[in-house]
Every structure is written in structure tokens, then in C-alpha cells.
Design a protein around this motif. Structure first.
Motif, short mmCIF file in Angstrom:
data_model
loop_
_atom_site.label_atom_id
_atom_site.label_comp_id
_atom_site.label_asym_id
_atom_site.label_seq_id
_atom_site.Cartn_x
_atom_site.Cartn_y
_atom_site.Cartn_z
N LEU A 48 0.83 -1.21 0.00
CA LEU A 48 0.00 0.00 0.00
C LEU A 48 0.86 1.26 0.00
O LEU A 48 0.56 2.23 -0.70
CB LEU A 48 -0.94 0.01 1.20
N ILE A 51 2.28 1.83 -3.52
CA ILE A 51 1.28 2.42 -4.41
C ILE A 51 1.06 3.88 -4.05
O ILE A 51 0.98 4.75 -4.92
CB ILE A 51 -0.05 1.63 -4.33
N TYR A 52 1.00 4.16 -2.74
CA TYR A 52 0.84 5.54 -2.28
C TYR A 52 1.99 6.42 -2.76
O TYR A 52 1.77 7.53 -3.23
CB TYR A 52 0.75 5.57 -0.75
N GLY A 55 1.52 7.23 -6.39
CA GLY A 55 0.40 8.15 -6.55
C GLY A 55 0.71 9.53 -6.00
O GLY A 55 0.35 10.55 -6.60
#
Length: 161
Positions: A48, A51-52, A55
Motif C-alpha cells: 500500500l 502504491i501511495y 500516486g
């Protein structure tokens, strides 16, 4: 929907994802170190956060950094939501008032002194109106790079721009 609205929604989506990683971390803490449960939860947290990170880089490319960081405070609200939903933590009046104060602060910060940076950055341009990688005249005949040195350092090129 305008580009700046999409960027702001993307920002808050990334902040929600960031806050979800904390759930994995708390779950991992309930397992013995290096047990299967620990590794699965900790691996989920790392995934996570990866991905963060990708992004977040895209978000800050489109929004001023100060605006994006000020909005990170909304993770307090997500913490209250996730704590109540996943861990049956109580939602008290004090937590709600505190979260409300944080949100009011974020809104005040985000709406004060808007000098067009949000829309310029959201459209992919430099908030100061410079082309990417260009230098800005400081008025004394010298020029300062607007990030070329930082980009060179990230690319392993070293040296000053």
C-alpha cells in the motif's frame, strides 16, 4: 470536472490509501514477529505504501507541495473512521471536535491566498510560469534552477544545474 478538481480527488484518494496502510501495520502488530500473519500484514502495508508513493508523486506534480502537505492532516479523520470500523475504537466527542478543527484548518489553509498556483500546477505547468528545467532570473543577473539540480541528483547525475 477540471484538472485541479481531479488532482484534489486524487490527493484524497492517496491519503485514504496511506491511512489504510496503518490498518495493516496495526494488524501485523498482533502477530508474532516473522510469523505468516505478520509477514502478510506487513507485506500488505509495504504494498500500500508503494502504491501511495507512486500516486503521491503524481499528485504533487499537479498541486503545490504546501497545499498537498496541508491536506495530509485529513488522515486524522480516516484514523477515526478506520479505528471505529476495524478495531471497535470509540468515537468520542473530543475526537470529533478535534477532527473538525483539523478539517477547518485545512480548508482555511487551502482557500487562503490562492494566487493561481493550484490551477497552474494542475494543468501541468510550473506555478511560476517557467518551462520545466528552466532557470529563473533573480533580478540581480544571477539565475537559480527551479529543480534541475534536484532532478539531476535523483537521476544520479550529480553536480549543479
Amino acid at each position: 470536472m477540471g484538472n485541479s478538481h481531479k488532482a484534489i480527488l486524487g490527493l484524497h484518494g492517496m491519503l485514504m490509501l496511506y491511512s489504510l496502510s496503518s490498518i495493516c501495520g496495526k494488524l501485523a502488530a498482533g502477530f508474532s514477529f516473522l510469523s505468516v500473519g505478520f509477514i502478510v500484514c506487513y507485506g500488505g502495508m509495504i504494498a500500500l505504501l508503494g502504491i501511495y508513493a507512486l500516486g503521491w508523486q503524481q499528485v504533487i506534480k499537479r498541486l503545490p507541495l504546501t497545499f498537498a502537505y496541508a491536506n495530509r492532516a485529513v488522515t486524522v479523520v480516516w484514523g477515526i473512521v478506520w479505528g471505529a470500523l476495524f478495531f471497535s475504537e470509540p468515537v468520542t466527542a473530543g475526537k470529533l471536535v478535534g477532527a473538525f478543527i483539523v478539517l477547518v484548518g485545512v480548508v482555511l489553509y487551502a482557500t487562503s491566498g490562492d494566487d493561481g498556483q493550484t490551477s497552474a500546477s494542475a494543468e501541468g505547468g510550473d506555478p511560476a510560469g517557467r518551462a520545466n528545467g528552466s532557470a529563473q532570473d533573480d533580478g540581480d543577473g544571477s539565475a537559480s534552477a527551479d529543480g534541475a539540480a534536484a532532478r539531476a541528483a535523483c537521476n544520479g547525475e550529480g553536480g549543479a544545474a
